[in-house]
Design an enzyme around this catalytic site. Sequence first.
Site, PDB file in Angstrom:
ATOM      1  N   TYR A  52       0.846  -1.189   0.000  1.00 48.46           N
ATOM      2  CA  TYR A  52       0.000   0.000   0.000  1.00 48.46           C
ATOM      3  C   TYR A  52       0.886   1.244   0.000  1.00 48.46           C
ATOM      4  O   TYR A  52       1.372   1.700   1.040  1.00 48.46           O
ATOM      5  CB  TYR A  52      -0.918   0.020   1.223  1.00 48.46           C
ATOM      6  CG  TYR A  52      -1.819  -1.182   1.363  1.00 48.46           C
ATOM      7  CD1 TYR A  52      -2.145  -1.975   0.268  1.00 48.46           C
ATOM      8  CD2 TYR A  52      -2.353  -1.531   2.603  1.00 48.46           C
ATOM      9  CE1 TYR A  52      -2.966  -3.084   0.399  1.00 48.46           C
ATOM     10  CE2 TYR A  52      -3.190  -2.625   2.736  1.00 48.46           C
ATOM     11  CZ  TYR A  52      -3.484  -3.397   1.639  1.00 48.46           C
ATOM     12  OH  TYR A  52      -4.308  -4.489   1.776  1.00 48.46           O
ATOM     13  N   HIS A 113       0.725 -11.874   1.314  1.00 50.73           N
ATOM     14  CA  HIS A 113      -0.327 -11.084   0.667  1.00 50.73           C
ATOM     15  C   HIS A 113      -0.925 -11.813  -0.532  1.00 50.73           C
ATOM     16  O   HIS A 113      -2.145 -11.814  -0.728  1.00 50.73           O
ATOM     17  CB  HIS A 113       0.252  -9.734   0.235  1.00 50.73           C
ATOM     18  CG  HIS A 113      -0.766  -8.660   0.089  1.00 50.73           C
ATOM     19  ND1 HIS A 113      -0.448  -7.331   0.095  1.00 50.73           N
ATOM     20  CD2 HIS A 113      -2.103  -8.703  -0.068  1.00 50.73           C
ATOM     21  CE1 HIS A 113      -1.540  -6.601  -0.046  1.00 50.73           C
ATOM     22  NE2 HIS A 113      -2.560  -7.409  -0.151  1.00 50.73           N
ATOM     23  N   SER A 192     -12.677  -5.295   2.187  1.00 45.71           N
ATOM     24  CA  SER A 192     -13.686  -4.683   1.310  1.00 45.71           C
ATOM     25  C   SER A 192     -15.100  -5.121   1.668  1.00 45.71           C
ATOM     26  O   SER A 192     -15.884  -5.511   0.795  1.00 45.71           O
ATOM     27  CB  SER A 192     -13.387  -4.999  -0.159  1.00 45.71           C
ATOM     28  OG  SER A 192     -12.198  -4.388  -0.578  1.00 45.71           O
ATOM     29  N   PRO A 193     -15.476  -5.061   2.950  1.00 47.17           N
ATOM     30  CA  PRO A 193     -16.824  -5.498   3.338  1.00 47.17           C
ATOM     31  C   PRO A 193     -17.927  -4.576   2.828  1.00 47.17           C
ATOM     32  O   PRO A 193     -19.100  -4.957   2.854  1.00 47.17           O
ATOM     33  CB  PRO A 193     -16.763  -5.493   4.868  1.00 47.17           C
ATOM     34  CG  PRO A 193     -15.754  -4.426   5.187  1.00 47.17           C
ATOM     35  CD  PRO A 193     -14.711  -4.565   4.109  1.00 47.17           C
ATOM     36  N   LEU A 194     -17.553  -3.388   2.345  1.00 44.73           N
ATOM     37  CA  LEU A 194     -18.522  -2.457   1.751  1.00 44.73           C
ATOM     38  C   LEU A 194     -18.415  -2.441   0.230  1.00 44.73           C
ATOM     39  O   LEU A 194     -18.883  -1.506  -0.419  1.00 44.73           O
ATOM     40  CB  LEU A 194     -18.316  -1.050   2.309  1.00 44.73           C
ATOM     41  CG  LEU A 194     -18.549  -0.897   3.810  1.00 44.73           C
ATOM     42  CD1 LEU A 194     -18.252   0.526   4.263  1.00 44.73           C
ATOM     43  CD2 LEU A 194     -19.977  -1.274   4.179  1.00 44.73           C
ATOM     44  N   GLY A 195     -17.803  -3.473  -0.338  1.00 44.77           N
ATOM     45  CA  GLY A 195     -17.684  -3.536  -1.785  1.00 44.77           C
ATOM     46  C   GLY A 195     -16.947  -2.345  -2.368  1.00 44.77           C
ATOM     47  O   GLY A 195     -17.382  -1.756  -3.353  1.00 44.77           O
ATOM     48  N   ARG A 196     -15.810  -1.986  -1.736  1.00 45.06           N
ATOM     49  CA  ARG A 196     -15.015  -0.816  -2.147  1.00 45.06           C
ATOM     50  C   ARG A 196     -15.877   0.449  -2.176  1.00 45.06           C
ATOM     51  O   ARG A 196     -15.693   1.330  -3.014  1.00 45.06           O
ATOM     52  CB  ARG A 196     -14.339  -1.068  -3.501  1.00 45.06           C
ATOM     53  CG  ARG A 196     -13.487  -2.323  -3.513  1.00 45.06           C
ATOM     54  CD  ARG A 196     -12.718  -2.520  -4.794  1.00 45.06           C
ATOM     55  NE  ARG A 196     -12.130  -3.855  -4.813  1.00 45.06           N
ATOM     56  CZ  ARG A 196     -11.015  -4.214  -4.165  1.00 45.06           C
ATOM     57  NH1 ARG A 196     -10.357  -3.318  -3.459  1.00 45.06           N
ATOM     58  NH2 ARG A 196     -10.567  -5.447  -4.219  1.00 45.06           N
ATOM     59  N   GLY A 197     -16.809   0.506  -1.237  1.00 42.60           N
ATOM     60  CA  GLY A 197     -17.663   1.681  -1.095  1.00 42.60           C
ATOM     61  C   GLY A 197     -18.966   1.603  -1.858  1.00 42.60           C
ATOM     62  O   GLY A 197     -19.907   2.345  -1.557  1.00 42.60           O
ATOM     63  N   PHE A 198     -19.066   0.708  -2.846  1.00 42.65           N
ATOM     64  CA  PHE A 198     -20.256   0.665  -3.689  1.00 42.65           C
ATOM     65  C   PHE A 198     -21.516   0.361  -2.882  1.00 42.65           C
ATOM     66  O   PHE A 198     -22.581   0.961  -3.117  1.00 42.65           O
ATOM     67  CB  PHE A 198     -20.087  -0.381  -4.795  1.00 42.65           C
ATOM     68  CG  PHE A 198     -21.272  -0.463  -5.717  1.00 42.65           C
ATOM     69  CD1 PHE A 198     -21.383   0.408  -6.787  1.00 42.65           C
ATOM     70  CD2 PHE A 198     -22.281  -1.388  -5.505  1.00 42.65           C
ATOM     71  CE1 PHE A 198     -22.491   0.352  -7.630  1.00 42.65           C
ATOM     72  CE2 PHE A 198     -23.380  -1.455  -6.337  1.00 42.65           C
ATOM     73  CZ  PHE A 198     -23.486  -0.577  -7.408  1.00 42.65           C
TER      74      PHE A 198
END
Length: 316
Positions: A52, A113, A192-198
């Site tokens: 990152y 990773h 990514s539990p929020l789907g990368r924000g989507f």
Amino acid sequence: MARIGTLTVSAQGFGAMGLSHAYGQADEAESIRTLHRAIALGVTFFDTSTGYGNGHNEELLGRAIADRRDGLVIASKFTHRRGSDGQRVSAREAVEAILHRLNVEQIDLYYLHRVDPNTPIEESVGELGRLRDEGKIGGVGLSEVSATQLRAAYAITPIAALQSEYSLWTREVEAEILPSARELGIGFVAYSPLGRGFLAGAQPTEANDRRHIHPRFQADAIAANAQRRRAIEDVAERLRVTPAQVSLAWVLSKNVVPIPGTRHIRHLEDNWAAGEIALDEGTIEELEAAFPHGTTVGDRYPAEQMKSVPAEPVPA
């Protein structure tokens, strides 16, 4: 609180990737304020990686926790390959640099990773196990491995955690990976539990946001997937909470540890409050019916990156 191997962590962790990488330019001062607020709220589990920002994220997190390390569980990751030159990097080489960037004496949880196709996973985890035995790391983790790879690694050394993408629109792990982790007593960390924000209603706006090249964030995919997202929004309206909270509450209902990330304190506080939401069985079924296995439009990564994640069967 939750358990990952021998580690006790907060029910939600914090994924720090977006503070340095992938989603456009971040403000460092605001990022550190957000990290400090996370600690104040009760977050004890922080996830970073050498990948990152080429070490920048580890340095940033190290500065943020410098005077408040006690009680925190810090996880980082390395890969055997260095950029485009293909030169192999050993876990031992990587860990010394990471310890310096984080300014800590031990990395509590250290992940491979991605699996190097030219390095047997047994060799990789054997190296990680020796670092654990020497006290350099607290626990061995793996990220984005198949159920078969997970079992092969577990046969070599105890595995504390498996980290894979998991959310309402990414449920492939339910077929074999998540059941295997549970059978072996390995903690599961959902990135990514929020789907990368989507799933929270966000879309990329900055030109250098990596989501612009992701298949799921192309116009046709957004249009199709937004129809399914309406189910989340309907539940949010009914419960008088936010779509992000509904999405996180669903992941939390699966007894895994999600690591949502954000640059902004208001979003952090919103995410943290999801821990107070208990979805009933009917609501969980309603959400899952809107996101049947394998029906999300678009791959989760561009084609080249998809080669580095396991191809899992769709759950029955």
